[in-house]
Structures are given as structure tokens and as C-alpha cells.
Design a protein around this motif. Structure first.
Motif, PDB file in Angstrom:
ATOM      1  N   ALA A   1       0.840  -1.197   0.000  1.00  0.00           N
ATOM      2  CA  ALA A   1       0.000   0.000   0.000  1.00  0.00           C
ATOM      3  C   ALA A   1       0.872   1.244   0.000  1.00  0.00           C
ATOM      4  CB  ALA A   1      -0.916  -0.002   1.220  1.00  0.00           C
ATOM      5  N   GLU A   2       1.944   1.188   0.763  1.00  0.00           N
ATOM      6  CA  GLU A   2       2.882   2.314   0.812  1.00  0.00           C
ATOM      7  C   GLU A   2       3.443   2.583  -0.581  1.00  0.00           C
ATOM      8  OE1 GLU A   2       4.157   3.474   4.110  1.00  0.00           O
ATOM      9  OE2 GLU A   2       4.921   5.157   2.947  1.00  0.00           O
ATOM     10  N   GLY A   3       3.777   1.509  -1.272  1.00  0.00           N
ATOM     11  CA  GLY A   3       4.341   1.660  -2.603  1.00  0.00           C
ATOM     12  C   GLY A   3       3.335   2.195  -3.599  1.00  0.00           C
ATOM     13  N   ARG A   4       2.086   1.776  -3.465  1.00  0.00           N
ATOM     14  CA  ARG A   4       1.087   2.220  -4.434  1.00  0.00           C
ATOM     15  C   ARG A   4       0.563   3.614  -4.145  1.00  0.00           C
ATOM     16  NH1 ARG A   4      -1.027  -1.371  -7.991  1.00  0.00           N
ATOM     17  NH2 ARG A   4      -1.468   0.535  -9.110  1.00  0.00           N
ATOM     18  N   PHE A   5       0.386   3.926  -2.857  1.00  0.00           N
ATOM     19  CA  PHE A   5      -0.251   5.201  -2.517  1.00  0.00           C
ATOM     20  C   PHE A   5       0.757   6.260  -2.087  1.00  0.00           C
ATOM     21  CE2 PHE A   5      -3.719   2.222  -2.087  1.00  0.00           C
ATOM     22  CZ  PHE A   5      -4.784   2.904  -2.620  1.00  0.00           C
ATOM     23  N   GLY A   6       2.001   5.863  -1.816  1.00  0.00           N
ATOM     24  CA  GLY A   6       2.995   6.840  -1.391  1.00  0.00           C
ATOM     25  C   GLY A   6       2.582   7.502  -0.101  1.00  0.00           C
TER      26      GLY A   6
END
Lengths: 301, 505
Positions: B367-372
Motif C-alpha cells: 500500500a505504501e508503494g502504491r499510494f505513497g
């Protein structure tokens, strides 16, 4: 109780300080030029630790190299991958990073991310995402140097990423330089905006009403106050600029106002100065033309 | 104004001035002031009593009292001066109490003769500032109309070229009034806010040929529609947000929309200069929260880098060029990561989370990678509605996958079943209807599928679904992270269709 809180805060601040110091020292240590060779040659007791240390040294080395390039070149490129499974060109993205430095520090970093939308013409780039504020002319620059499709007729725009980058960096840097110049002007004029600040502190004013034309000569202002204001030493009471720092407006204590048009490289190109009664002051207008930096000196002369 | 103006009222071509008053029993007055909190009312009253504003909102003072008509039953004694009143409100502000007390004092005491248009406008703006999600805003862009003669000139980027429309308050107001006064009478209030980098224009529409105080007071009871329209210019950007100033639960009628459209059409004309004509272009963006609007269509760096690309806005992707410290960052990341888990939505089910910790951690990282850094639940940038229409061919159903795969592979480079698995939550609503007609499906069957997300913060919700494992974070299409920066769009080839221009400018 308060003393205890104070002490706790002090300790927190000291911990933060020491942490920063430790990080700094470790960065310096890891940057030692011969560290990787020594690490690989000397025998060590724990092989895993050696690998870890080598990795850290490598990270530090990469960071140093990247920073040196960024600091010296101003514009650097990098590659990233878009995690979107449906991304154009399998998520291959070319990033261009522009670092803007003002005086002795790097104030801001901007990114422009490019994709290759066309499968046939792989060299054609399109802006995919960017972090350029809208007051910087990105679209006209893109029109100039980045054609959206390869046209083969005459007069076709040729894609030139280098020129695009240079022009964009010039726009961004000049924007920041203008901002810094206006800030300096404010400080030199001694404009603190005390009245506004007082109102703000009281939480009173929502904002400035722009279409309220109050007649000043009526009883809206105390007579003595007005007299003090008018007869006191002439000084600048407000310096306002729009967000792109292309328009400067000044207000003097005697009610005189000025609006100045600034070019991108910081020259005041045109100025309109009026007295409180609305008469143009062409002598002041002539003096105002020139660099922003020397504006106050020119006006005082 | 001539004294006999009260008897002969003629249609005219004037704006309604700030100082015209509405009776305190007028519906708009009661509604607008009734919505405000005690604190806001007190601060407004103090603002009205300030020297520069007194002309527009004169309070009822002792000097105004008719000596022949002293009402003994009067609850509020008129004050001697504005400064005395200012003091009164300061005292009111210092102590606790109900909102009613202040509201009654304003309406029945100090401004019993009427609430001026200026007061009404500032009250409504105050309500907007107190509740930044009270209205629904549509973002438009002021775009230059291409002109064959100036086309070459518009392309240029020179030392003194200007690509944004210039906003001059006085000129703009004069132009706008010139466009609108033949059509309607209106009161305008243009205000540059201090707390936010925006300029607000409120237009109170008075549907009458007269601009007198009497005509304002008479209620046109036929329509209960919104009478005011708001426009917001974020400073230093080409965008305009527009909204009808509706009250809670008020239905936006055709009248209201029509009036807003008239004002909206006049705005680009008021901006235009000879050889620089503007029009309003849609940006496919509607939201309630002003913060969200300023993030997606504002003056800053965030317009063209939404969703997962938010990491490029701050220093989370690239540090300052002189920041050589590598170890600090990892410390911080660990700390914030741990903090995130603690504060995360999964806390009540800690026992469950612990059991599948590596899995949950991985999902969080995905999620961190997709949503920054975007789509955090409390960042105040929530979009309340997000609609897409899917124009992609419907993915083949598994039992006929062999046949369909061969057919669709040239249409869509991705394996078709992958895109199907990636969007379970999107398609499950219409899946039942679709399966009814599946036997008619041929290789390029494109059903009209529309998906609407609604909630206080749509993308934070999707991020949570990814973290919980409901949505597969790795196979989820990019538009579900909000990176397209629109609230309505059509999906083609797994991406939101965009025009061939630079995003976010």
C-alpha cells in the motif's frame, strides 16, 4: 510538575541532538575512501556483519555520488518503475530532477516524469506526472520542446529534452530568485505587517475585502491618527506580490500606491505610482525601473 | 439618493451596495446566522464593528433611537458608541454561554434595523471557513481560447510572457458587473483570505429589476432555491472553483443552477482582454473538501503528482541535495512504520494481526508503494465521490478463457484474467447482471460498467482495503490510487483516459 516536564523536554532535545550527531559521524565514517577495500581485505570474525557493513558503505557511496551530481549539475535524470500493472510502457519512467539553490542552500527539488507513449517511436517522450507549480509555464515549454506525436511535415517541432530541461530550470530558478529578492525587499523596507498580524492574532479578520471602497477622508479614521500618518516620515508600509512574483505592489505611509510589473529575470519593467488623490507620479515611476534589488535605493535617491 | 426614491422605484442598472439591509426576519438572514457557532458570531460582530467596516454594517445605537418611541420592554439597550459595543462583544467572547444569547443580541439588539448585505456575505464566508466541507465545488480551468493570430505568440516563453490569466480585483469586478447587471441585480463580495491562499467571490443574486432596499426585503416566496453563488480562485493557478451556497438539506433547483451558470459564463468574459480571450474548461474534478481541491487543483506542487506519485512532492523520494546522511532516514522509517501500525485501523484486532504479521506487513508495504504519502485517513484531502466508466473489453470468464485469451491478447497486452482478479471489488456489484448475459459475449464485448466510490475519503478507504487484503495491492489498477487526479473519468486499457496535455496545469 512543570519542572519535570521541562526536564523531559530537555532530555528529548538532547537525545535528538545526539542522534543527529551520531548520524552525521556515521555518514562521515562510511564515506572514508578506503573503507570498502579495507572491509573486504581484513579478516573478520563475523562474515554477516562484514556484508552488512559493506552494504552500508555502498549505500553511502551511492548517496554521495548522487548528491555530488545533483549539486553540481542542477538537472539530473533517473529511472523509476510505475507499480501500476496497466502502466504505459510497462511502467518504465524517466525522471528528471531539478534542484534549485538560492544563495547557500538547496531550497526545493522538482520532478518531471516522462513516459514513452508510443510503441513505434520509442524515443518520443510525454510528460506523465510532475511537481511543477502551475505558476511556472510548463505547458508552453512542453509545446515548444516535446511534440506529442512525431510529425514529418516541415515546421515540425523536434523533441529536445535537454533544451526543455534547461528552459524549465531557468523558469524555476528565476521564480525562486524573484521570491528571494521580494523577501529581501520586504526586510529592507522594514515591512512587518503589524496591523494585519494584530488582527490575525485576535482571530478577527477573515481576509481583505477587495471590492470595499471606503472613503478615507470621512470619519472612518481618527483625525489625529491620520495626521500622524500623513505628516510622519515617509516610509513603505506594505509590499505585496503575487504568487509568481511578476507583480509587485507597494503602499506608502502617505497613501501613495505603486504597482510594478516585473520580468522573469527580476527587472522592474513598468511601474504605475499614484498619490492618494490619484495623480500619477511619473518621476517616481521612472526611478522605479530597473532591478528589484536596488528598488529602495533608487526610490530614495 | 433623492428622498422620494422610496415612492418611485424604477428599474436600474446598479449593483446592490454593501450597505443595503435585509430585515432580521428575512429567511436568508435567519438561516445564515443560525448556522454559525457562538465563537464565530462573536468574532463576526467584532469584525463588523471595526472602523473600516462600520460604513457597511452600522449597528443600532442610542443616537438612532427615536426619543418619542422608547420601548420600555426592550430587552437590549442600544449602546452609546461602536467602541462600547466592541467591548460588550469582547466580554461576551471571554465568558462561556450559549449561541442563542449572541444570536438574539445581534438580531434583536444591536442590528435590529437589519443585517446588511456585507454582513450576510461575511457570515456566509465565515460558515464556509468553519466548515470547509459544507459545499460541493466544481473545479474549472481558465483556458485561453486558441486564436490563429496569437497562436505563435502563445507558444513563446519569453522573459515577460505570462501564461496565467492575470487577476486584477477592480478590473475584474467592473467587467463582471458589466456582464451581469443587464440580466440581474446582484451583490458582490470579493475577499482575499488570510488563512488560505484563495480569493473568494460571493455573488448574492437578486432576481428583480430593482436594486433598492425595499425590493431586497420582499421575499420571492415562489422559489426556495439558493440565492448565493461562490467562486474561489486559488492564488497563482489557472483554476476556478464554483459552488452554489446551499443550506443544509436545501434542494438545488433549476433556478439556482441557471443563475449559477449565468454568473459562471460571465467569469471568463470578465477575465478576457483584447487578444486574450478565456473560456472555462472542465477539469473533471468535483469535491467537497477545500483542502482536497487545493491539493488536486491548487497553486502548489501536488496538482500533477497525485496518488502514488505523491512521494515526488516532498523529500520522501529525493532528499535535499546536500543531505549526505543515510542512517538517519532508516531510523525514521522504522519509527514511522511502527507508529503507523499502532495508529492503524487494525489495532482493535491486534491478536489477529500478530498471527499474520508478515503478511500484514507486506500488504502495508505494498500500500505504501502504491499510494505513497497520499490517502492517509486524516489528511483532510478526502474526495467524497469518485466515478469511473470502464471502457475495456469485459475480461473473459475462466471456463472460456482459452478461446477468449487468444482473441483479446492483441487488444490488451495484459493477460485478461489478471485484470479481472485485480478489480474484484469493482466488478462484483454488476457481476450478477453481467453473468446473465455472458453467453452472448464475444471477443470484444464492452458492457457499460460504471463504478462509483463514495465516502468521506475514498482513496484512504481503498488504501485500507489494500492493507486489509481485500483488494490486491499489486494487481490493482493505478486509477484506484487516485493518481489520475480526477473524480470522474473513463478507463481504457486499465488507465483513465487523458487528453494529450500536461496533467495538472
Amino acid at each position: 510538575m512543570e519542572a519535570l516536564d521541562c526536564e523531559i523536554n530537555d532530555i528529548h532535545a538532547r537525545i535528538a541532538d545526539l542522534r543527529a550527531q551520531r548520524a552525521n559521524l556515521s555518514a562521515i565514517l562510511l564515506s572514508q575512501p578506503h573503507l570498502p577495500t579495507r572491509l573486504s581485505q581484513r579478516p573478520v570474525a563475523n562474515e554477516r556483519r562484514r556484508l552488512h557493513a559493506a552494504k552500508l558503505a555502498k549505500t553511502q557511496h551511492n548517496r554521495n555520488l548522487e548528491n555530488v551530481y545533483r549539486a553540481c549539475a542542477g538537472i539530473t535524470a533517473y529511472k523509476v518503475k510505475d507499480p501500476d500493472p496497466h502502466a504505459i510502457d510497462n511502467g518504465m519512467i524517466l525522471g528528471v530532477r531539478i534542484d534549485v539553490s538560492i544563495r547557500d542552500e538547496f531550497v526545493e527539488t522538482y520532478h518531471v516524469l516522462f513516459v514513452r507513449p508510443s510503441a513505434k517511436n520509442k524515443s518520443l517522450l510525454r510528460i506523465h506526472k510532475h511537481t511543477i507549480p502551475p505558476c511556472v509555464a510548463l505547458q508552453p515549454l512542453a509545446n515548444l520542446w516535446l511534440p506529442t506525436r512525431a510529425r514529418d511535415g516541415e515546421g515540425a517541432v523536434e523533441q529536445n529534452l535537454v533544451k526543455f530541461g534547461r528552459a524549465l530550470r531557468k523558469e524555476l530558478v528565476s521564480w525562486h530568485l524573484r521570491g528571494a529578492a521580494v523577501e529581501k525587499l520586504r526586510a529592507a523596507a522594514g515591512v512587518t505587517g503589524t496591523k494585519d498580524r494584530e488582527e490575525q492574532k485576535a482571530g478577527l479578520a477573515q481576509g481583505r475585502v477587495l471590492n470595499a471602497f471606503v472613503s478615507d477622508d470621512e470619519d472612518s479614521e481618527d483625525e489625529e491618527e491620520a495626521a500622524v500618518r500623513r505628516n510622519g516620515p515617509l516610509k513603505i508600509t506594505a509590499v505585496d506580490a503575487d504568487i509568481s512574483f511578476r507583480e509587485l505592489s507597494l503602499l506608502w505611509s502617505n497613501g501613495q500606491t505603486a504597482i510594478m510589473k516585473v520580468t522573469k529575470d527580476g527587472d522592474i519593467e513598468m511601474a504605475a505610482v499614484r498619490t492618494e488623490q490619484g495623480a500619477r507620479l511619473s518621476s517616481v515611476e521612472r526611478k522605479a525601473k530597473g532591478r528589484i534589488e536596488g528598488l529602495l535605493e533608487r526610490l530614495a535617491a | 439618493m433623492a428622498p422620494h426614491a422610496t415612492t418611485t422605484t424604477v428599474p436600474d442598472c446598479k449593483n446592490i451596495p454593501h450597505s443595503h439591509r435585509l430585515p432580521v426576519t428575512h429567511r436568508e438572514v435567519v438561516r445564515t446566522l443560525g448556522k454559525l457557532s457562538r465563537l464565530s458570531l462573536i468574532s463576526l460582530a467584532q469584525q463588523w464593528l471595526m472602523k473600516k467596516n462600520r460604513d457597511f454594517c452600522p449597528p443600532y445605537l442610542l443616537a438612532d433611537q427615536d426619543p418619542n418611541d422608547v420601548d420600555v420592554e426592550d430587552q437590549y439597550d442600544p449602546a452609546h458608541s461602536c467602541d462600547e459595543l466592541l467591548e460588550t462583544y469582547k466580554v461576551l467572547g471571554a465568558r462561556k454561554g450559549g449561541k442563542r444569547e449572541v444570536l438574539d443580541r445581534i438580531l434583536e439588539g444591536d442590528w435590529r434595523t437589519g443585517i446588511s448585505m456585507y454582513q450576510l456575505a461575511t457570515a456566509e464566508i465565515q460558515h464556509l471557513l468553519d466548515h470547509p466541507t459544507a459545499l460541493r465545488w466544481t473545479a474549472k480551468r481558465l483556458a485561453k481560447i486558441p486564436n490563429s493570430r496569437s497562436a505563435v505568440h502563445d507558444m513563446e516563453v519569453t522573459n515577460d510572457s505570462d501564461h496565467l490569466p492575470r487577476f486584477q480585483a477592480q478590473t475584474f469586478m467592473a467587467n463582471l458587473a458589466r456582464e451581469l447587471t443587464p440580466l440581474m441585480k446582484a451583490h458582490y463580495l470579493l475577499m482575499r483570505l488570510k488563512t488560505m491562499p484563495i480569493t473568494i467571490l460571493r455573488v448574492y443574486i437578486h432576481d428583480s429589476p430593482y436594486s433598492t432596499e425595499q425590493s431586497l426585503a420582499t421575499e420571492t416566496s415562489s422559489s426556495d432555491g439558493a440565492k448565493a453563488v461562490f467562486f474561489i480562485w486559488p492564488n497563482g493557478s489557472p483554476f476556478v472553483y464554483s459552488s452554489l451556497a446551499t443550506h443544509l438539506g436545501q434542494v438545488v433547483g433549476d433556478d439556482g443552477r441557471h443563475l449559477r451558470d449565468i454568473v459562471q459564463q460571465a467569469i471568463p468574459k470578465a477575465f478576457s482582454r483584447p487578444s486574450a480571450r478565456y473560456q472555462l474548461a472542465s477539469t473533471n474534478f468535483t469535491a467537497r473538501s477545500l483542502d482536497a481541491l487545493l491539493t488536486y487543483r491548487g497553486p502548489g506542487k501536488s496538482n500533477g503528482a497525485a496518488g502514488g506519485f505523491s512521494i515526488f512532492q516532498d523529500h520522501s523520494f529525493s532528499q535535499n541535495a546536500l543531505d549526505f546522511i543515510t542512517s538517519q532516514k532508516t531510523d525514521d522509517a522504522e519509527k514511522s512504520g511502527a507508529g503507523g501500525e499502532k495508529a492503524g485501523p487494525g489495532r482493535p484486532k491486534r491478536a489477529l494481526d500478530d498471527a499474520e504479521a508478515p503478511e500484514a506487513k507486506r500488504r502495508r508495504e505494498v500500500a505504501e508503494g502504491r499510494f505513497g504519502t497520499s490517502a492517509k485517513p486524516n489528511d483532510g484531502q478526502g474526495l467524497d465521490r469518485f466515478e469511473v466508466r470502464i471502457d475495456d473489453p469485459f475480461p473473459p470468464i475462466p471456463n472460456s478463457a482459452a478461446r477468449a485469451d487468444g482473441d483479446t491478447s492483441d487488444l490488451n497486452a495484459q493477460p485478461a484474467n489478471r485484470s479481472r482478479r485485480g478489480r474484484p471489488s469493482l466488478l462484483d456489484r454488476s457481476a450478477a447482471e453481467i453473468e446473465e448475459i455472458q453467453d452472448r459475449a464475444d471477443e470484444a464485448w464492452v458492457p457499460d460498467v460504471r463504478v462509483t466510490f463514495q465516502g468521506p475519503h475514498v482513496f484512504a478507504g481503498i488504501r485500507q482495503l489494500v492493507e486489509q487484503g481485500v483488494v490486491d495491492g499489486e494487481k490493482m489498477p493505478g486509477w484506484m490510487t487516485g493518481e489520475a487526479g480526477v473524480t470522474i473519468g473513463a478507463v481504457k486499457n486499465g488507465r483513465i483516459r487523458t487528453k494529450d496535455r500536461v496533467p495538472g496545469v
